[in-house]
Write a protein that holds these residues in place. Structure first.
Motif: not given
Length: 606
Positions: A577-583
């Protein structure tokens, strides 16, 4: 005799290919697996790094309610809905897998969140009206062609802008996004780059304030003020600002001697295999001390009745221990150095992109062949940097950084960097034939070449040439990930491009962005070759062709290899899930880069 441990035969819940590699650890996504270390420690938890964590969430771990403390009902009042701030926190600040999965479960919501929101933020940022003032005289001495110099393709400065608005609003938000991008990448690496004694808010505020304050003295020096009119100067300063967190993290690591040893004391069992047991060195029985001390028992005559420690240890000759000293660099520090190299390559791509754009804009107009050479020289450059980054991040355990989520983020960064500069090129294409030629080459590469590179034959060839050591299953998965990320980059960059040319052509900042004015005053456009209507509609048609091409290649991959592309890509975002804000932060930052490179800035004198 009862056994010390009881075991039950079974399978691990997740295998090596399905569990995330997070920098130094392999962990199953979910709540943080550990808490912050003792004072002076700055490493994040074994799970995803995060900026904030509430006490209620720590208490919720282990209750089976995802850490919400509400029994899994989803609302503080039990009304079945989340409060707005809880939703923002669970998706963007400290993402939770179940919340992110719920958001991405709706196809409209996931495209709005992943593509529409970053593009909308970038468009809104450039649409904020600048306070503008008329140029003195005919102005533009360094931009015009009065001295025989070619007018750059992004046009001459047409107005004076307010320095303080530019610095605090326009450039300030640009720098803030850059710092958030660096921070989110460190989060995925599970490493807090800021000192624990200062904390994240104070440290990032200090760096942000420094990045804003540094240009102010130049503004009040008449001889230096001219340098502030060049976009390259501001871009270079942003490059330095983005490198500051990396430098801070490196300084903390070396100050705590992470590059030499572990700082944790050894257990009695571990001390049996070190010199601290022989020398009686209990207070300093770390691996660092072990590497720097010579066994004192070797310097004395053997006496079975003598004590283990030597009373006159200080009298040991200073050169006696040099022969046994070894410099031991732990694997965690080596991985961090590889991680820093990855960030450096990403920042290098940022500078190279601006250089490419400047060269192209100062040599307009171009024919079709020159346009193709420009585009595909940029494509080759980006793919080389992307390939080098992918090799550093690795795909298997023990390979340098070994992080699938980090590879995901940097693949998106390079793909979007390539796409944004190609989109900016669309505003300087002179005919429908140039649009068609570029789209034909792009679609052919995607539909024909990419499936061929996914074949087992091509994978075997890469293995024979020692260019790839992955298993075919892993290699094919990475190829599908590349297709998915390319689709995201194409859609986000084109949505932002179309929105930007609309708000900058018709909006209040038209004179600050003469690149999108399309009124015949740009460099090399004395004949009015560039047309707004043609650019808008042909770019929209190109977007439609890209969507069709992406749909076709997904069907080809599904038919030939029996694997989905889009479904697996969305599962990656749910799994990590950390990929979503990072992306999202990466997209906003890269989309801002293209706009920042073509703004024409001239400041009103103080």
């Amino acid at each position: 005799m009862p056994p010390l441990f009881s075991f039950s035969e079974g399978r691990e819940p997740a295998g090596p290919d399905s569990t995330p590699l997070l920098g130094r650890f392999r962990a199953v996504p979910g709540p943080s697996l550990g808490k912050k270390k003792s004072k002076g420690e700055f490493f994040g938890s074994v799970g995803y790094g995060s900026l904030f964590r509430s006490r209620s969430e720590e208490e919720g771990v282990g209750r089976g309610d995802g850490g919400r403390g509400d029994g899994g009902r989803g609302g503080a009042e039990g009304d079945g809905g989340w409060k707005l701030w809880e939703g923002v926190r669970d998706v963007w600040v400290q993402p939770k897998g179940e919340v992110v999965g719920w958001v991405l479960g709706w196809w409209i919501a996931r495209w709005v969140v992943v593509v529409g929101l970053p593009a909308g933020i970038a468009v809104a940022w450039c649409a904020i009206p600048f306070p503008q003032y008329a140029l003195p005289g005919n102005g533009g001495e360094e931009d015009g062609d009065a001295d025989g110099h070619r007018v750059p393709g992004h046009g001459q400065a047409r107005v004076l802008v307010n320095f303080w608005f530019f610095l605090f609003v326009y450039y300030g938000f640009y720098n803030f996004t850059a710092l958030m991008w660096i921070t989110k990448v460190f989060n995925i690496y599970s490493l807090n780059w800021w000192p624990q004694s200062l904390g994240f808010p104070l440290t990032v505020s200090t760096i942000a304030a420094l990045s804003i304050a540094a240009p102010i003295p130049l503004y009040y020096i008449p001889t230096a003020r001219a340098y502030l009119h060049y976009n390259t100067v501001w871009i270079l300063w942003t490059f330095i600002t983005m490198a500051m967190p990396v430098a801070v993290a490196f300084a903390i690591l070396t100050s705590h001697e992470r590059h030499l040893s572990l700082r944790n004391s050894l257990s009695d069992t571990q001390r049996l295999f070190t010199t601290s047991w022989w020398a009686g060195d209990v207070e300093s029985d770390t691996l660092a001390r072990r590497d720097r001390r010579r066994p004192q028992a070797l310097l004395a005559n053997f006496d079975p009745d003598a004590p283990l420690a030597i009373d006159n240890a200080e009298a040991m000759p200073p050169r006696a221990g040099l022969g046994m000293r070894k410099l031991w660099i732990p694997a965690s520090f080596v991985r961090f150095m590889w991680f820093c190299a990855t960030l450096s390559i990403a920042l290098l791509a940022y500078v190279l992109g601006e250089t490419y754009a400047e060269i192209y804009l100062r040599t307009l107009p171009h024919d079709s062949m020159e346009t193709i050479v420009y585009v595909y020289s940029w494509v080759v450059t980006i793919h080389l940097l992307d390939g080098l980054t992918g090799w550093i991040l690795g795909s298997d355990d023990g390979e340098r950084v070994s992080s699938y989520p980090l590879g995901w983020v940097f693949k998106l960064y390079f793909s979007l960097t390539y796409q944004t500069y190609v989109r900016a090129l669309y505003a300087r294409l002179r005919s429908p034939q140039q649009f068609m030629l570029l789209q034909l080459l792009s679609s052919t590469t995607l539909i024909i070449i990419h499936p061929l590179t996914m074949s087992s034959t091509y994978h075997s060839l890469l293995g024979l040439l020692r260019l790839n050591t992955q298993s075919y299953t892993t290699y094919a998965r990475f190829c599908r990930r590349t297709l998915f990320i390319r689709s995201l980059a194409e859609n986000a960059s084109m949505a932002a491009f179309l929105g930007q040319i609309l708000v900058l052509h018709y909006g209040a900042n038209r004179d600050a962005y003469p690149y999108f004015a399309f009124d015949g005053a740009e460099g090399g456009d004395a004949e009015g070759l560039y047309d707004f209507d043609r650019t808008l509609w042909l770019a929209a048609v190109t977007w439609g062709c890209e969507i069709v091409a992406a749909w076709v290649v997904r069907r080809v991959v599904k038919g030939l290899f029996g694997k989905e592309v889009a479904g697996e890509g969305w599962r990656d975002l749910r799994r990590w899930p950390e990929l979503l804000p990072t992306s999202a932060v990466v997209m906003v930052h890269v989309l801002q880069n293209m706009l920042f490179g073509i703004i024409r800035i001239r400041f009103k004198e103080p």
